[in-house]
Design a protein around this motif. Structure first.
Motif, PDB file in Angstrom:
ATOM      1  N   MET A 105      11.273  -6.383 -33.515  1.00  0.00           N
ATOM      2  CA  MET A 105      10.374  -6.220 -32.789  1.00  0.00           C
ATOM      3  C   MET A 105       9.416  -7.999 -32.641  1.00  0.00           C
ATOM      4  SD  MET A 105       8.723  -6.280 -29.303  1.00  0.00           S
ATOM      5  CE  MET A 105       9.739  -5.015 -29.358  1.00  0.00           C
ATOM      6  N   VAL A 106       9.972  -8.626 -31.689  1.00  0.00           N
ATOM      7  CA  VAL A 106       8.883 -10.606 -31.523  1.00  0.00           C
ATOM      8  C   VAL A 106       7.186  -9.493 -30.827  1.00  0.00           C
ATOM      9  CG1 VAL A 106       8.448 -12.168 -31.688  1.00  0.00           C
ATOM     10  CG2 VAL A 106      10.963 -11.973 -32.076  1.00  0.00           C
ATOM     11  N   PRO A 107       6.516  -9.688 -32.152  1.00  0.00           N
ATOM     12  CA  PRO A 107       5.249  -9.489 -31.371  1.00  0.00           C
ATOM     13  C   PRO A 107       4.808 -10.440 -30.632  1.00  0.00           C
ATOM     14  CG  PRO A 107       4.486 -10.208 -33.518  1.00  0.00           C
ATOM     15  CD  PRO A 107       5.900  -9.881 -33.647  1.00  0.00           C
ATOM     16  N   GLY A 108       3.480 -10.434 -29.918  1.00  0.00           N
ATOM     17  CA  GLY A 108       2.792 -11.122 -28.744  1.00  0.00           C
ATOM     18  C   GLY A 108       3.045 -10.922 -27.717  1.00  0.00           C
ATOM     19  N   ILE A 109       1.263 -11.072 -26.519  1.00  0.00           N
ATOM     20  CA  ILE A 109       1.782 -10.106 -25.286  1.00  0.00           C
ATOM     21  C   ILE A 109       2.124 -11.004 -24.777  1.00  0.00           C
ATOM     22  CG2 ILE A 109       1.385  -7.385 -26.023  1.00  0.00           C
ATOM     23  CD1 ILE A 109      -1.777  -9.111 -25.035  1.00  0.00           C
ATOM     24  N   ASP A 110       0.950 -12.682 -25.254  1.00  0.00           N
ATOM     25  CA  ASP A 110       1.290 -13.712 -24.396  1.00  0.00           C
ATOM     26  C   ASP A 110       1.509 -15.345 -24.559  1.00  0.00           C
ATOM     27  OD1 ASP A 110      -1.160 -12.540 -22.980  1.00  0.00           O
ATOM     28  OD2 ASP A 110      -2.417 -13.095 -24.290  1.00  0.00           O
ATOM     29  N   LEU A 111       2.603 -15.776 -23.687  1.00  0.00           N
ATOM     30  CA  LEU A 111       3.047 -17.194 -24.234  1.00  0.00           C
ATOM     31  C   LEU A 111       3.301 -18.085 -22.970  1.00  0.00           C
ATOM     32  CD1 LEU A 111       6.246 -17.185 -22.896  1.00  0.00           C
ATOM     33  CD2 LEU A 111       6.224 -15.011 -23.995  1.00  0.00           C
ATOM     34  N   VAL A 112       2.790 -19.466 -23.209  1.00  0.00           N
ATOM     35  CA  VAL A 112       3.656 -20.402 -22.301  1.00  0.00           C
ATOM     36  C   VAL A 112       4.724 -20.890 -22.538  1.00  0.00           C
ATOM     37  CG1 VAL A 112       2.131 -22.185 -23.409  1.00  0.00           C
ATOM     38  CG2 VAL A 112       2.499 -22.237 -20.467  1.00  0.00           C
ATOM     39  N   PHE A 151       3.097  -6.518 -19.799  1.00  0.00           N
ATOM     40  CA  PHE A 151       4.238  -6.346 -19.109  1.00  0.00           C
ATOM     41  C   PHE A 151       5.228  -5.467 -19.945  1.00  0.00           C
ATOM     42  CE2 PHE A 151       3.999  -9.332 -14.945  1.00  0.00           C
ATOM     43  CZ  PHE A 151       3.897  -8.546 -14.259  1.00  0.00           C
ATOM     44  N   GLY A 152       4.996  -5.646 -20.994  1.00  0.00           N
ATOM     45  CA  GLY A 152       5.006  -4.842 -22.265  1.00  0.00           C
ATOM     46  C   GLY A 152       5.856  -5.445 -23.185  1.00  0.00           C
ATOM     47  N   VAL A 153       5.330  -7.493 -23.118  1.00  0.00           N
ATOM     48  CA  VAL A 153       6.280  -8.104 -23.818  1.00  0.00           C
ATOM     49  C   VAL A 153       5.160  -7.623 -25.124  1.00  0.00           C
ATOM     50  CG1 VAL A 153       6.466 -10.006 -24.384  1.00  0.00           C
ATOM     51  CG2 VAL A 153       7.114  -9.346 -21.751  1.00  0.00           C
ATOM     52  N   GLY A 154       6.579  -7.538 -26.756  1.00  0.00           N
ATOM     53  CA  GLY A 154       5.310  -7.371 -27.361  1.00  0.00           C
ATOM     54  C   GLY A 154       5.147  -6.365 -28.002  1.00  0.00           C
ATOM     55  N   GLU A 155       5.492  -5.564 -27.831  1.00  0.00           N
ATOM     56  CA  GLU A 155       5.322  -3.885 -27.495  1.00  0.00           C
ATOM     57  C   GLU A 155       6.528  -2.930 -27.428  1.00  0.00           C
ATOM     58  OE1 GLU A 155       1.968  -2.251 -25.719  1.00  0.00           O
ATOM     59  OE2 GLU A 155       1.662  -3.943 -24.475  1.00  0.00           O
ATOM     60  N   ASN A 156       7.606  -3.498 -26.186  1.00  0.00           N
ATOM     61  CA  ASN A 156       8.918  -2.765 -26.265  1.00  0.00           C
ATOM     62  C   ASN A 156      10.134  -3.645 -25.320  1.00  0.00           C
ATOM     63  OD1 ASN A 156       7.678  -2.999 -22.785  1.00  0.00           O
ATOM     64  ND2 ASN A 156       7.027  -1.308 -23.010  1.00  0.00           N
ATOM     65  N   HIS A 157       9.721  -5.647 -25.566  1.00  0.00           N
ATOM     66  CA  HIS A 157      10.454  -6.445 -24.972  1.00  0.00           C
ATOM     67  C   HIS A 157       9.766  -7.780 -25.878  1.00  0.00           C
ATOM     68  CE1 HIS A 157      12.579  -8.921 -22.167  1.00  0.00           C
ATOM     69  NE2 HIS A 157      12.506  -9.230 -22.651  1.00  0.00           N
ATOM     70  N   CYS A 158      10.874  -8.500 -26.848  1.00  0.00           N
ATOM     71  CA  CYS A 158      10.287  -9.267 -27.859  1.00  0.00           C
ATOM     72  C   CYS A 158       9.714 -10.321 -27.312  1.00  0.00           C
ATOM     73  CB  CYS A 158      11.579 -10.517 -27.979  1.00  0.00           C
ATOM     74  SG  CYS A 158      12.260  -8.986 -29.594  1.00  0.00           S
ATOM     75  N   GLY A 159       8.207 -10.487 -27.649  1.00  0.00           N
ATOM     76  CA  GLY A 159       7.597 -11.400 -27.482  1.00  0.00           C
ATOM     77  C   GLY A 159       7.571 -12.883 -27.366  1.00  0.00           C
ATOM     78  N   GLY A 160       5.731 -13.503 -27.368  1.00  0.00           N
ATOM     79  CA  GLY A 160       5.681 -15.062 -27.677  1.00  0.00           C
ATOM     80  C   GLY A 160       5.463 -15.370 -29.002  1.00  0.00           C
ATOM     81  N   LEU A 161       5.558 -14.692 -30.251  1.00  0.00           N
ATOM     82  CA  LEU A 161       4.621 -15.162 -31.711  1.00  0.00           C
ATOM     83  C   LEU A 161       6.444 -15.836 -32.487  1.00  0.00           C
ATOM     84  CD1 LEU A 161       2.392 -13.013 -32.631  1.00  0.00           C
ATOM     85  CD2 LEU A 161       1.893 -15.344 -32.063  1.00  0.00           C
ATOM     86  N   ALA A 162       7.265 -16.861 -31.519  1.00  0.00           N
ATOM     87  CA  ALA A 162       8.364 -16.833 -31.973  1.00  0.00           C
ATOM     88  C   ALA A 162       8.381 -18.230 -30.623  1.00  0.00           C
ATOM     89  CB  ALA A 162       9.622 -16.702 -31.429  1.00  0.00           C
ATOM     90  N   THR A 163       9.461 -19.105 -31.609  1.00  0.00           N
ATOM     91  CA  THR A 163       9.959 -19.988 -30.760  1.00  0.00           C
ATOM     92  C   THR A 163      10.402 -20.512 -29.541  1.00  0.00           C
ATOM     93  OG1 THR A 163      11.645 -20.833 -32.422  1.00  0.00           O
ATOM     94  CG2 THR A 163       9.469 -21.568 -32.361  1.00  0.00           C
ATOM     95  N   LYS A 164      10.937 -19.068 -29.387  1.00  0.00           N
ATOM     96  CA  LYS A 164      12.040 -18.423 -28.557  1.00  0.00           C
ATOM     97  C   LYS A 164      11.763 -17.281 -27.997  1.00  0.00           C
ATOM     98  CE  LYS A 164      16.124 -20.751 -27.928  1.00  0.00           C
ATOM     99  NZ  LYS A 164      17.262 -21.002 -28.522  1.00  0.00           N
ATOM    100  N   ALA A 165      11.775 -17.032 -26.587  1.00  0.00           N
ATOM    101  CA  ALA A 165      11.865 -16.351 -26.372  1.00  0.00           C
ATOM    102  C   ALA A 165      13.378 -15.826 -24.418  1.00  0.00           C
ATOM    103  CB  ALA A 165      10.663 -15.069 -25.967  1.00  0.00           C
TER     104      ALA A 165
END
Length: 327
Positions: A60-67, A89-103
């Motif tokens: 999992m890629v964590p991070g519940i926020d992203l822009v 929306f569950g991003v960073g929990e059950n769907h890869c999230g924002g602490l990466a360069t791509k989502a």
């Protein structure tokens, strides 16, 4: 391949590293985003450290926020080059999230970048500030106005607390901040708090009913703190509860709700409908003074985020942390 933070759990244990990640890790979605910034929230810190079972699937890629900027879209609502925002929306929990360069995300989770803010500023606000705005909206919906009396904000040095103080103060409320770090009173007063109280006055077991004081409250702490806040509400007052930093138990009595007509309004930010999200972000654009970001926010690189996550859980982080995922 793209660079990001990856949480893995296998026979070798639970571990979080910053590394090059194969795109095959990304789940299904109709919009691919080049991430510009993410944040560190309390939930992110729990996921990164493994202190609570926040992550549902691995890796999992964590991070519940992203822009970020749309690189590819199969949705009619977004085009390549659009700047988009996501909270929850569950991003960073059950769907890869924002602490990466791509989502790779579902288009129904995204809203356009609010015109009042830059990408860095929306992450400075992030889920914490957006949740604080939802809390204030809940108080207003239940009839709270500045003339009704003092409004309490618990967990005042945290992200939700800091933005709740700034928003309420800007709207003309007399804000009282509850914190375990009273040595940072100058920071809280600069945000707009009129008075500071030590969280210890609320964090232990209390009476079913206490002296009436608060016309409204924003609580991100839960447990005994929330119970004591409810017990000391004025007749007809409302508590907006959005967090459980002290615990998810609620050792309280029904007395405040029946005898004083107190309302306990639960505030969820994760699955909030898009209409509510857009309204909250519009209100934030109307209310917040851009100067507030200088006081609340500091920025770190992706490689620093793992260590800062531990500091956040230890109560050593003030305000908001923005993560530049590209450095």
């Amino acid at each position: 391949m793209f660079n990001g933070m990856l949480i893995e759990k296998d026979d070798q244990g639970y571990r979080t590293t910053v590394k090059s990640i194969d795109e095959s890790v990304l789940p299904e979605g109709d919009v691919t985003v080049k991430v510009l910034y993410s944040t560190l929230n309390y939930k992110d810190a729990l996921a990164i450290t493994g202190k609570a079972p926040v992550v549902r699937t691995f890796p999992m890629v964590p991070g519940i926020d992203l822009v970020g900027i749309v690189e590819h879209s199969d949705s009619a609502n977004f085009a390549t080059g659009d700047t988009v925002l996501l909270n929850g929306f569950g991003v960073g929990e059950n769907h890869c999230g924002g602490l990466a360069t791509k989502a790779r995300l579902k288009s129904e989770w995204l809203i356009p970048l609010p015109s009042a803010f830059s990408p860095q500023q929306v992450m400075a606000i992030g889920t914490a500030g957006y949740t604080a705005m939802l809390c204030v909206m809940a108080l207003e919906k239940n009839g709270l106005t500045p003339d009704k009396g003092e409004v309490l904000v618990t967990g005042a040095n945290g992200g939700v607390g800091s933005f709740a103080i700034a928003i309420l103060a800007k709207l003309g409320y007399h804000v009282v901040a509850s914190t375990g770090r009273v040595d940072e009173s100058d920071y809280l007063k600069k945000l707009g708090a009129k008075d500071i109280i030590d969280r210890a006055t609320l964090s232990e077991a209390g009476r079913p009913l206490a002296k009436e004081r608060w016309a409204g409250a924003v609580d991100s702490v839960g447990s005994h703190t929330l119970a004591n806040v409810c017990a000391s509400m004025k007749y007809g007052g409302t508590v907006a509860a959005c967090g459980l930093a002290q615990g998810m138990d609620f050792p309280a009595s029904v007395a405040p709700f029946i005898l004083r007509c107190v309302t306990l309004a639960g505030v969820d930010s994760v699955m909030r409908p898009l209409a509510d999200r857009i309204e909250a972000w519009q209100r934030l654009g109307e209310i917040l003074d851009p100067a507030v970001f200088d006081d609340i926010v500091h920025e770190i690189s992706l490689t620093e985020a793992i260590d800062v996550a531990s500091d956040l859980l230890a109560g050593k982080v003030r305000g908001r942390v923005v993560v530049d995922v590209n450095r």
